[in-house]
Write a protein that holds these residues in place. Structure first.
Motif, PDB file in Angstrom:
ATOM      1  N   PHE A 220      22.333   7.378  38.661  1.00 18.29           N
ATOM      2  CA  PHE A 220      21.293   8.252  39.207  1.00 18.29           C
ATOM      3  C   PHE A 220      20.537   8.943  38.078  1.00 18.29           C
ATOM      4  O   PHE A 220      19.292   8.911  38.018  1.00 18.29           O
ATOM      5  CB  PHE A 220      21.940   9.287  40.135  1.00 18.29           C
ATOM      6  N   LEU A 221      21.284   9.573  37.168  1.00 20.14           N
ATOM      7  CA  LEU A 221      20.649  10.311  36.081  1.00 20.14           C
ATOM      8  C   LEU A 221      19.920   9.382  35.111  1.00 20.14           C
ATOM      9  O   LEU A 221      18.812   9.688  34.660  1.00 20.14           O
ATOM     10  CB  LEU A 221      21.708  11.124  35.329  1.00 20.14           C
TER      11      LEU A 221
ATOM     12  N   TYR B  96      25.745   0.859  33.499  1.00 16.78           N
ATOM     13  CA  TYR B  96      26.530   0.302  32.388  1.00 16.78           C
ATOM     14  C   TYR B  96      26.261   0.973  31.047  1.00 16.78           C
ATOM     15  O   TYR B  96      26.821   0.575  30.032  1.00 16.78           O
ATOM     16  CB  TYR B  96      26.237  -1.198  32.240  1.00 16.78           C
ATOM     17  N   VAL B  97      25.371   1.982  31.015  1.00 16.37           N
ATOM     18  CA  VAL B  97      25.010   2.638  29.747  1.00 16.37           C
ATOM     19  C   VAL B  97      25.029   4.150  29.933  1.00 16.37           C
ATOM     20  O   VAL B  97      24.977   4.669  31.048  1.00 16.37           O
ATOM     21  CB  VAL B  97      23.612   2.195  29.254  1.00 16.37           C
ATOM     22  N   GLY B  98      25.094   4.866  28.798  1.00 17.99           N
ATOM     23  CA  GLY B  98      25.057   6.314  28.825  1.00 17.99           C
ATOM     24  C   GLY B  98      23.645   6.848  28.840  1.00 17.99           C
ATOM     25  O   GLY B  98      22.657   6.099  28.791  1.00 17.99           O
ATOM     26  N   GLN B  99      23.538   8.178  28.863  1.00 20.09           N
ATOM     27  CA  GLN B  99      22.228   8.808  29.012  1.00 20.09           C
ATOM     28  C   GLN B  99      21.357   8.636  27.758  1.00 20.09           C
ATOM     29  O   GLN B  99      20.137   8.473  27.860  1.00 20.09           O
ATOM     30  CB  GLN B  99      22.396  10.300  29.333  1.00 20.09           C
TER      31      GLN B  99
ATOM     32  N   ILE C 127      16.112   3.056  26.338  1.00 22.20           N
ATOM     33  CA  ILE C 127      15.559   2.021  27.213  1.00 22.20           C
ATOM     34  C   ILE C 127      14.214   2.462  27.781  1.00 22.20           C
ATOM     35  O   ILE C 127      13.267   1.675  27.873  1.00 22.20           O
ATOM     36  CB  ILE C 127      16.558   1.681  28.343  1.00 22.20           C
ATOM     37  N   GLY C 128      14.101   3.740  28.142  1.00 22.80           N
ATOM     38  CA  GLY C 128      12.833   4.245  28.661  1.00 22.80           C
ATOM     39  C   GLY C 128      11.712   4.171  27.640  1.00 22.80           C
ATOM     40  O   GLY C 128      10.604   3.731  27.948  1.00 22.80           O
ATOM     41  N   ILE C 129      12.007   4.588  26.420  1.00 28.03           N
ATOM     42  CA  ILE C 129      10.992   4.517  25.357  1.00 28.03           C
ATOM     43  C   ILE C 129      10.595   3.067  25.100  1.00 28.03           C
ATOM     44  O   ILE C 129       9.406   2.745  24.969  1.00 28.03           O
ATOM     45  CB  ILE C 129      11.533   5.164  24.060  1.00 28.03           C
ATOM     46  N   THR C 130      11.590   2.201  25.029  1.00 30.97           N
ATOM     47  CA  THR C 130      11.322   0.773  24.814  1.00 30.97           C
ATOM     48  C   THR C 130      10.455   0.203  25.927  1.00 30.97           C
ATOM     49  O   THR C 130       9.512  -0.562  25.676  1.00 30.97           O
ATOM     50  CB  THR C 130      12.640  -0.015  24.722  1.00 30.97           C
ATOM     51  N   ALA C 131      10.764   0.599  27.163  1.00 31.99           N
ATOM     52  CA  ALA C 131       9.979   0.127  28.309  1.00 31.99           C
ATOM     53  C   ALA C 131       8.526   0.565  28.187  1.00 31.99           C
ATOM     54  O   ALA C 131       7.596  -0.229  28.442  1.00 31.99           O
ATOM     55  CB  ALA C 131      10.582   0.650  29.606  1.00 31.99           C
ATOM     56  N   GLY C 132       8.310   1.831  27.819  1.00 30.32           N
ATOM     57  CA  GLY C 132       6.946   2.327  27.689  1.00 30.32           C
ATOM     58  C   GLY C 132       6.139   1.547  26.659  1.00 30.32           C
ATOM     59  O   GLY C 132       4.965   1.232  26.884  1.00 30.32           O
ATOM     60  N   VAL C 133       6.783   1.209  25.543  1.00 28.36           N
ATOM     61  CA  VAL C 133       6.090   0.482  24.481  1.00 28.36           C
ATOM     62  C   VAL C 133       5.878  -0.978  24.858  1.00 28.36           C
ATOM     63  O   VAL C 133       4.754  -1.504  24.812  1.00 28.36           O
ATOM     64  CB  VAL C 133       6.885   0.575  23.158  1.00 28.36           C
ATOM     65  N   ILE C 134       6.970  -1.658  25.222  1.00 28.50           N
ATOM     66  CA  ILE C 134       6.910  -3.105  25.463  1.00 28.50           C
ATOM     67  C   ILE C 134       6.028  -3.443  26.662  1.00 28.50           C
ATOM     68  O   ILE C 134       5.204  -4.372  26.602  1.00 28.50           O
ATOM     69  CB  ILE C 134       8.327  -3.679  25.678  1.00 28.50           C
ATOM     70  N   CYS C 135       6.170  -2.701  27.749  1.00 31.53           N
ATOM     71  CA  CYS C 135       5.375  -3.006  28.945  1.00 31.53           C
ATOM     72  C   CYS C 135       3.897  -2.690  28.715  1.00 31.53           C
ATOM     73  O   CYS C 135       3.020  -3.425  29.204  1.00 31.53           O
ATOM     74  CB  CYS C 135       5.913  -2.249  30.154  1.00 31.53           C
ATOM     75  N   PHE C 136       3.599  -1.629  27.974  1.00 28.89           N
ATOM     76  CA  PHE C 136       2.200  -1.344  27.632  1.00 28.89           C
ATOM     77  C   PHE C 136       1.608  -2.490  26.820  1.00 28.89           C
ATOM     78  O   PHE C 136       0.491  -2.955  27.097  1.00 28.89           O
ATOM     79  CB  PHE C 136       2.099  -0.034  26.846  1.00 28.89           C
ATOM     80  N   LEU C 137       2.355  -2.956  25.828  1.00 31.70           N
ATOM     81  CA  LEU C 137       1.874  -4.059  24.997  1.00 31.70           C
ATOM     82  C   LEU C 137       1.721  -5.339  25.814  1.00 31.70           C
ATOM     83  O   LEU C 137       0.799  -6.130  25.577  1.00 31.70           O
ATOM     84  CB  LEU C 137       2.832  -4.287  23.833  1.00 31.70           C
TER      85      LEU C 137
END
Length: 403
Positions: free
Chosen positions: A229-230, A276-279, A285-295
């Motif tokens: 959830f978090l 499966y991962v910590g906070q 992952i969020g930062i990576t998503a913002g960069v990769i998906c924007f590109l």
């Protein structure tokens, strides 16, 4: 059977939240398209609630979770939910009713083909879409559900997908790209989003519903449920701000639609790894998503691909990125039922995970293209380009706005 009341109640709420994501998607897509195509794109989402539910009840659940044929697909022993009673438990460990699990998984099946529709906005005939949805569920979605969540061959190889990075986002995102190539460009690609408030409402519903999507995938209430959830909120928040900053730098303006799109990208990307991962990893992952998906969206624009609502760049690339991040950063210290990623010594897990998502991407693209090609032999897939500007009136005989 004495079911666990807390877990059962939670799963009923989670199921309702996932159901809410499909109307949320309809609002999100509805705001992104022009005024004359709002009803068409929203109808394509809403109709999945009916079509997919019927298919799931008749044969879908059975093909996903009953028996095993070659590790690829289930059998029809539970067709029409034959033999399922109100007293059947999903498993001895979770102790929730099997009917709740059936309903929960059905909501995943409902939203997945609806995701694809944003790619071919303004261009596809409704009858062709209905046929595509049914065939796509049967040939693409159901086999991957079985192979990963139904105990099939990929699960046997150790592939993990907490809530659908492979099963939902990679397959749908690549199907979206295949549809873009098959259907071709719109006559006019200059259509601007007609309602930012609708996009915001849709994003809010998706974000809200995603807690059921990810946290509910634990199928009970425990510490992993709370972590998923978090992690969902952390990834979405970091991705939305990352996208906002990048676009602000590129355009000189802090754009609201960019922020909202980034949030959805973060939600899609954390999905396979949420439990499966910590906070801290969720933030990465969020930062990576913002960069990769924007590109990815920028790359699509440069290539001139008419993925109208960026389904490939957000969901396809996001889902694939999330699976790769899980393969790198998964940690059994967070969830013993998970696996260690490459950074924690899990070389074999990294290889099978990356191999699985690449296989899903290629399969989703190729088979989706073939399905569209076959349908087009019998029912023209694309509407007359001259009708695109008035597609709501032409296809459905209705309009969203009187003026």
């Amino acid at each position: 059977m004495n079911f666990d009341v807390g877990s059962t109640a939670f799963m009923l709420i989670a199921t309702s939240l996932v159901m809410l994501m499909t109307p949320g998607l309809a609002f999100f897509y509805g705001g992104l398209v022009g005024r004359k195509s709002v009803l068409t794109i929203m109808m394509q989402s809403f109709v999945s609630l009916g079509i997919t539910t019927i298919l799931w009840y008749t044969i879908g659940f059975s093909l996903c979770f009953s028996g095993d044929i070659g590790g690829i697909i289930g059998n029809l022993d539970l067709a029409f939910l034959r033999g399922v009673t109100i007293n059947d438990a999903h498993s001895a460990t979770n102790n929730i009713p099997l009917l709740v699990f059936i309903a929960y998984q059905m909501m995943f099946a409902v939203i997945t083909p609806a995701l694809i529709t944003g790619a071919f906005a303004d261009r596809i005939k409704f009858k062709a879409y209905l046929i595509f949805e049914v065939l796509w569920l049967l040939i693409v979605y159901f086999p991957f559900v079985h192979m990963i969540w139904g105990g099939g061959i990929l699960a046997q190889w150790g592939v993990l997908d907490y809530a659908g990075g492979i099963v939902v986002h990679a397959t749908a995102g690549m199907a979206a790209l295949a549809s873009v190539f098959f259907v071709g460009k719109r006559k006019s690609t200059k259509t601007e989003p007609h309602s930012v408030p609708l996009i915001a409402i849709g994003t809010a519903l998706l974000w809200f519903g995603w807690y059921g999507f990810n946290a509910g995938s634990e199928l009970q209430v425990d510490g992993v449920t709370a972590a998923a959830f978090l992690n969902t909120d952390i990834a979405a928040s970091f991705a939305s701000i990352t996208w906002l900053i990048i676009e602000w730098k590129v355009t000189g303006k802090p754009r609201f639609i960019g922020f909202l799109t980034g949030a959805v990208a973060g939600l899609a990307t954390i999905t396979p790894a949420a439990g499966y991962v910590g906070q801290g990893t969720a933030a990465i992952i969020g930062i990576t998503a913002g960069v990769i998906c924007f590109l990815a969206v920028e790359f699509k624009n440069k290539k001139g691909w008419d993925d109208a609502l960026d389904v490939w760049g957000v969901h396809g690339v996001g889902g694939i990125t999330g699976v790769i991040m899980l393969a790198l950063l998964g940690n059994v210290a967070v969830n013993p039922a998970g696996a260690n990623g490459l950074f924690y010594g899990g070389t074999n897990f990294f290889l099978v995970e990356v191999g699985a998502v690449l296989f899903a991407a290629v399969y989703g693209f190729v088979i989706s293209y073939i399905i569209l090609k076959i349908i087009d032999k019998f029912v023209p897939v694309r509407i007359d380009p001259n009708d695109e500007a008035e597609i709501d009136e032409v296809v459905h005989g209705e309009t969203a706005y009187l003026i």
